[in-house]
Write a protein that holds these residues in place. Sequence first.
Motif, PDB file in Angstrom:
ATOM      1  N   SER A 181      33.271  34.286  34.243  1.00 10.79           N
ATOM      2  CA  SER A 181      34.633  33.659  34.567  1.00 10.79           C
ATOM      3  C   SER A 181      35.069  34.189  35.832  1.00 10.79           C
ATOM      4  CB  SER A 181      35.605  33.708  33.313  1.00 10.79           C
ATOM      5  OG  SER A 181      36.863  33.043  33.606  1.00 10.79           O
ATOM      6  N   PRO A 182      36.053  33.381  36.755  1.00  9.38           N
ATOM      7  CA  PRO A 182      36.694  33.855  37.691  1.00  9.38           C
ATOM      8  C   PRO A 182      37.670  34.839  37.346  1.00  9.38           C
ATOM      9  CG  PRO A 182      36.655  31.468  37.797  1.00  9.38           C
ATOM     10  CD  PRO A 182      35.908  32.025  36.683  1.00  9.38           C
ATOM     11  N   GLN A 183      38.396  34.619  36.229  1.00  8.34           N
ATOM     12  CA  GLN A 183      39.421  35.675  35.845  1.00  8.34           C
ATOM     13  C   GLN A 183      38.711  37.124  35.232  1.00  8.34           C
ATOM     14  OE1 GLN A 183      38.764  32.660  34.797  1.00  8.34           O
ATOM     15  NE2 GLN A 183      40.681  31.424  34.297  1.00  8.34           N
ATOM     16  N   ALA A 184      37.584  36.985  34.818  1.00 17.90           N
ATOM     17  CA  ALA A 184      36.989  38.236  34.235  1.00 17.90           C
ATOM     18  C   ALA A 184      36.708  39.162  35.126  1.00 17.90           C
ATOM     19  CB  ALA A 184      35.698  37.843  33.240  1.00 17.90           C
ATOM     20  N   PRO A 185      37.224  40.490  34.807  1.00 22.34           N
ATOM     21  CA  PRO A 185      36.744  41.553  36.067  1.00 22.34           C
ATOM     22  C   PRO A 185      35.156  41.793  36.084  1.00 22.34           C
ATOM     23  CG  PRO A 185      37.668  42.515  33.939  1.00 22.34           C
ATOM     24  CD  PRO A 185      37.821  40.892  33.804  1.00 22.34           C
ATOM     25  N   ALA A 186      34.948  41.960  37.472  1.00 24.06           N
ATOM     26  CA  ALA A 186      33.256  42.056  37.602  1.00 24.06           C
ATOM     27  C   ALA A 186      32.892  43.392  36.885  1.00 24.06           C
ATOM     28  CB  ALA A 186      33.200  42.145  39.023  1.00 24.06           C
ATOM     29  N   ASP A 187      33.878  44.548  36.827  1.00 16.75           N
ATOM     30  CA  ASP A 187      33.592  45.470  36.115  1.00 16.75           C
ATOM     31  C   ASP A 187      33.819  45.819  34.885  1.00 16.75           C
ATOM     32  OD1 ASP A 187      35.688  45.945  37.260  1.00 16.75           O
ATOM     33  OD2 ASP A 187      35.607  48.119  37.773  1.00 16.75           O
ATOM     34  N   GLY A 188      33.554  44.936  33.833  1.00 20.81           N
ATOM     35  CA  GLY A 188      33.983  45.033  32.580  1.00 20.81           C
ATOM     36  C   GLY A 188      34.008  46.422  32.003  1.00 20.81           C
ATOM     37  N   ASP A 189      35.020  46.915  31.193  1.00 17.33           N
ATOM     38  CA  ASP A 189      34.919  48.203  30.578  1.00 17.33           C
ATOM     39  C   ASP A 189      35.283  48.080  29.063  1.00 17.33           C
ATOM     40  OD1 ASP A 189      35.373  50.676  29.631  1.00 17.33           O
ATOM     41  OD2 ASP A 189      36.735  51.316  31.274  1.00 17.33           O
ATOM     42  N   ALA A 211      41.106  48.886  25.979  1.00 12.63           N
ATOM     43  CA  ALA A 211      41.435  47.740  24.776  1.00 12.63           C
ATOM     44  C   ALA A 211      41.945  46.399  25.437  1.00 12.63           C
ATOM     45  CB  ALA A 211      42.744  48.340  24.125  1.00 12.63           C
ATOM     46  N   ASP A 212      42.144  46.496  26.639  1.00 13.57           N
ATOM     47  CA  ASP A 212      42.647  45.228  27.389  1.00 13.57           C
ATOM     48  C   ASP A 212      41.450  44.354  28.003  1.00 13.57           C
ATOM     49  OD1 ASP A 212      42.597  47.000  29.520  1.00 13.57           O
ATOM     50  OD2 ASP A 212      44.149  46.100  30.512  1.00 13.57           O
ATOM     51  N   CYS A 213      40.144  44.789  27.937  1.00 17.48           N
ATOM     52  CA  CYS A 213      39.222  44.264  28.678  1.00 17.48           C
ATOM     53  C   CYS A 213      38.683  43.202  27.685  1.00 17.48           C
ATOM     54  CB  CYS A 213      38.222  45.314  29.051  1.00 17.48           C
ATOM     55  SG  CYS A 213      36.726  44.502  29.913  1.00 17.48           S
ATOM     56  N   PRO A 214      38.439  42.142  28.361  1.00 19.69           N
ATOM     57  CA  PRO A 214      37.825  40.775  27.671  1.00 19.69           C
ATOM     58  C   PRO A 214      36.345  41.304  27.001  1.00 19.69           C
ATOM     59  CG  PRO A 214      38.644  39.962  29.843  1.00 19.69           C
ATOM     60  CD  PRO A 214      38.617  41.814  29.771  1.00 19.69           C
ATOM     61  N   THR A 215      35.646  42.056  27.678  1.00 22.01           N
ATOM     62  CA  THR A 215      34.454  42.477  26.962  1.00 22.01           C
ATOM     63  C   THR A 215      34.277  43.064  25.683  1.00 22.01           C
ATOM     64  OG1 THR A 215      34.459  44.612  28.040  1.00 22.01           O
ATOM     65  CG2 THR A 215      33.309  42.957  29.290  1.00 22.01           C
ATOM     66  N   ARG A 216      35.523  43.697  25.345  1.00 19.49           N
ATOM     67  CA  ARG A 216      36.096  44.119  23.927  1.00 19.49           C
ATOM     68  C   ARG A 216      35.986  43.157  22.873  1.00 19.49           C
ATOM     69  NH1 ARG A 216      39.243  48.597  21.800  1.00 19.49           N
ATOM     70  NH2 ARG A 216      38.763  49.504  23.401  1.00 19.49           N
TER      71      ARG A 216
END
Length: 127
Positions: free
Chosen positions: A5-13, A17-22
């Motif tokens: 997604s354009p809103q998703a950070p390219a370097d998910g972590d 706790a606030d990262c969508p990958t969680r």
Amino acid sequence: MVTTSPQAPADGDPYRADCPTRRILDRIGDRWTVLVVGVLAEGDARFSELRRRIDGVSQKMLTQTLRALERDGLVTRTLYPEVPVRVEYALTEAGRTLQGPLEALREWSILHLGDVAESQQAYDRAG
């Protein structure tokens, strides 16, 4: 094709706790998700077939799981205008990419069932 997604950070972590990958890991790590994907990997299925094949899942949990998987783009729900109405669930392209990793977890759990059971018994005896 799986895209970000354009809103998703390219370097998910996922350790943040606030990262969508969680949230994604929470979804795919859920036991009902693992089992639903496993059944749907064999082909499209109706709700009643999923419920019959996944021993122990309640109607409420299966409904919640399917809705969440549909919202996440991992499962499609197709309604056939028949009498009675027929609804089938299927994995999307993104959902199919989960088959390998989840199958590996299933195989690991079968292979190590005895070791884990022994460890649990030893832990309980020592406790």
